[in-house]
Design an enzyme around this catalytic site. Sequence first.
Site, PDB file in Angstrom:
ATOM      1  N   ASN A  37       0.868  -1.174   0.000  1.00  0.00           N
ATOM      2  CA  ASN A  37       0.000   0.000   0.000  1.00  0.00           C
ATOM      3  C   ASN A  37       0.908   1.228   0.000  1.00  0.00           C
ATOM      4  O   ASN A  37       1.521   1.544   1.019  1.00  0.00           O
ATOM      5  CB  ASN A  37      -0.881  -0.040   1.266  1.00  0.00           C
ATOM      6  CG  ASN A  37      -1.685   1.224   1.467  1.00  0.00           C
ATOM      7  OD1 ASN A  37      -1.769   2.064   0.574  1.00  0.00           O
ATOM      8  ND2 ASN A  37      -2.292   1.352   2.651  1.00  0.00           N
ATOM      9  N   TRP A  38       0.973   1.892  -1.145  1.00  0.00           N
ATOM     10  CA  TRP A  38       1.881   3.045  -1.250  1.00  0.00           C
ATOM     11  C   TRP A  38       1.326   4.293  -0.581  1.00  0.00           C
ATOM     12  O   TRP A  38       2.028   5.295  -0.454  1.00  0.00           O
ATOM     13  CB  TRP A  38       2.175   3.345  -2.728  1.00  0.00           C
ATOM     14  CG  TRP A  38       3.190   2.435  -3.343  1.00  0.00           C
ATOM     15  CD1 TRP A  38       3.737   1.318  -2.779  1.00  0.00           C
ATOM     16  CD2 TRP A  38       3.779   2.560  -4.638  1.00  0.00           C
ATOM     17  NE1 TRP A  38       4.631   0.739  -3.636  1.00  0.00           N
ATOM     18  CE2 TRP A  38       4.672   1.483  -4.789  1.00  0.00           C
ATOM     19  CE3 TRP A  38       3.634   3.465  -5.683  1.00  0.00           C
ATOM     20  CZ2 TRP A  38       5.423   1.301  -5.954  1.00  0.00           C
ATOM     21  CZ3 TRP A  38       4.374   3.291  -6.834  1.00  0.00           C
ATOM     22  CH2 TRP A  38       5.265   2.215  -6.971  1.00  0.00           C
ATOM     23  N   LYS A  39       0.044   4.271  -0.210  1.00  0.00           N
ATOM     24  CA  LYS A  39      -0.592   5.449   0.403  1.00  0.00           C
ATOM     25  C   LYS A  39      -0.362   6.673  -0.511  1.00  0.00           C
ATOM     26  O   LYS A  39      -0.362   6.530  -1.726  1.00  0.00           O
ATOM     27  CB  LYS A  39      -0.073   5.650   1.829  1.00  0.00           C
ATOM     28  CG  LYS A  39      -0.190   4.354   2.640  1.00  0.00           C
ATOM     29  CD  LYS A  39       0.094   4.519   4.095  1.00  0.00           C
ATOM     30  CE  LYS A  39      -0.067   3.162   4.788  1.00  0.00           C
ATOM     31  NZ  LYS A  39       0.080   3.256   6.240  1.00  0.00           N
ATOM     32  N   HIS A  72      -9.320   1.142   5.165  1.00  0.00           N
ATOM     33  CA  HIS A  72      -8.028   1.301   5.841  1.00  0.00           C
ATOM     34  C   HIS A  72      -8.214   2.251   7.026  1.00  0.00           C
ATOM     35  O   HIS A  72      -9.003   3.204   6.945  1.00  0.00           O
ATOM     36  CB  HIS A  72      -6.988   1.862   4.868  1.00  0.00           C
ATOM     37  CG  HIS A  72      -5.612   1.846   5.436  1.00  0.00           C
ATOM     38  ND1 HIS A  72      -5.166   2.804   6.318  1.00  0.00           N
ATOM     39  CD2 HIS A  72      -4.593   0.966   5.283  1.00  0.00           C
ATOM     40  CE1 HIS A  72      -3.929   2.512   6.679  1.00  0.00           C
ATOM     41  NE2 HIS A  72      -3.557   1.405   6.070  1.00  0.00           N
ATOM     42  N   GLU A 103      -6.572   4.643   8.076  1.00  0.00           N
ATOM     43  CA  GLU A 103      -6.353   6.073   7.786  1.00  0.00           C
ATOM     44  C   GLU A 103      -7.597   6.694   7.152  1.00  0.00           C
ATOM     45  O   GLU A 103      -7.909   7.853   7.398  1.00  0.00           O
ATOM     46  CB  GLU A 103      -5.116   6.233   6.883  1.00  0.00           C
ATOM     47  CG  GLU A 103      -3.850   6.027   7.696  1.00  0.00           C
ATOM     48  CD  GLU A 103      -2.683   5.432   6.932  1.00  0.00           C
ATOM     49  OE1 GLU A 103      -2.674   5.482   5.692  1.00  0.00           O
ATOM     50  OE2 GLU A 103      -1.773   4.899   7.592  1.00  0.00           O
ATOM     51  N   GLU A 133      -5.074  -5.086  10.675  1.00  0.00           N
ATOM     52  CA  GLU A 133      -4.055  -4.048  10.866  1.00  0.00           C
ATOM     53  C   GLU A 133      -4.322  -3.303  12.171  1.00  0.00           C
ATOM     54  O   GLU A 133      -5.144  -2.375  12.199  1.00  0.00           O
ATOM     55  CB  GLU A 133      -4.106  -3.043   9.712  1.00  0.00           C
ATOM     56  CG  GLU A 133      -3.819  -3.661   8.364  1.00  0.00           C
ATOM     57  CD  GLU A 133      -3.244  -2.636   7.401  1.00  0.00           C
ATOM     58  OE1 GLU A 133      -2.150  -2.888   6.894  1.00  0.00           O
ATOM     59  OE2 GLU A 133      -3.870  -1.584   7.197  1.00  0.00           O
ATOM     60  N   GLY A 181       2.844   2.053  10.802  1.00  0.00           N
ATOM     61  CA  GLY A 181       3.847   3.116  10.672  1.00  0.00           C
ATOM     62  C   GLY A 181       4.602   3.427  11.954  1.00  0.00           C
ATOM     63  O   GLY A 181       5.292   4.435  12.035  1.00  0.00           O
ATOM     64  N   SER A 184       3.656  -2.320  10.285  1.00  0.00           N
ATOM     65  CA  SER A 184       5.095  -2.425  10.530  1.00  0.00           C
ATOM     66  C   SER A 184       5.708  -3.768  10.114  1.00  0.00           C
ATOM     67  O   SER A 184       6.630  -4.273  10.761  1.00  0.00           O
ATOM     68  CB  SER A 184       5.419  -2.112  11.997  1.00  0.00           C
ATOM     69  OG  SER A 184       5.067  -0.770  12.298  1.00  0.00           O
ATOM     70  N   GLY A 232       2.944  -1.214   4.209  1.00  0.00           N
ATOM     71  CA  GLY A 232       2.966   0.209   3.869  1.00  0.00           C
ATOM     72  C   GLY A 232       4.372   0.652   3.515  1.00  0.00           C
ATOM     73  O   GLY A 232       4.867   0.439   2.409  1.00  0.00           O
ATOM     74  N   GLY A 233       5.059   1.246   4.493  1.00  0.00           N
ATOM     75  CA  GLY A 233       6.381   1.836   4.263  1.00  0.00           C
ATOM     76  C   GLY A 233       7.357   0.932   3.534  1.00  0.00           C
ATOM     77  O   GLY A 233       8.059   1.378   2.614  1.00  0.00           O
TER      78      GLY A 233
END
Length: 248
Positions: free
Chosen positions: A8-10, A92, A94, A162, A168, A207, A228-229
């Site tokens: 997920n590149w957000k 998600h 966010e 999640e 993150g 993470s 994610g990251g």
Amino acid sequence: MRKLAAGNWKMNGLSATLTEVDRLLQAHPAPRAEMLLCPPATLISRLADRANGTALQIGGQDCHEKGVGAHTGDISAEMLLDAGAKYVILGHSERRSDYAETNEQVHAKACAAISAGLTAIVCLGETGAQRDQGQTLEVIGAQLAASVPNQSRAQTLVIAYEPVWAIGTGRTPTLDEIAEVHAYLRARLAEKIGQEAAGVRLLYGGSVKPSNAGEIFSLPDVDGALVGGASLTAEDFGAIVEALERAS
Ligand code: PGA
């Protein structure tokens, strides 16, 4: 079931980032696990062109619950499909926090995604306060009950667990805690959609990185990860794909 490494590149990624995708495909031309990247909407069609004929799938990060209409700034499930996406991330944390998305909206979006021919990746997870108060399973059970459509099938649904406090932050639940939630999700899903539940991929997210992916993938009922990251570089995401292949 084919395991799934989803990135997920957000709100990250410009044209220059496409070189990371080329590097990923060079290093992993035919992985045993399925690879999926969900870039921002602006890059979906270019990534889909790049990924055409390769082992990489492309997905969106959200869709509207309606098919067409006066909804400025929104994207429908059919538009994602038309741009080359096969998956869409929904609910998600966010989006639940930034846009106050409710379980009911996530449910409506998942119905729209499945009807359009996409696979919905429905995200669930407790906050840190909810975990501290011992409410994790209750919260997740309620999210599952209200956001997952009853017509979901193994091919049209993926669930991502999640924990909000793990996204993150570099912090992750213990392996026992992840295993407990995933076993619970599988059981609750079986009550909802019957034997199809056995084939639904349950991803862990929050993470995940090359150094912890192997132990997380060794757990029963963990069928991949939503990353994610660490999905932003070919090196880290490729290492996570390799860890998943070893566990497959
Ligand atoms: P993270 O994000 O891997 O950067 O923690 C996970 C996610 O939000 O899907």
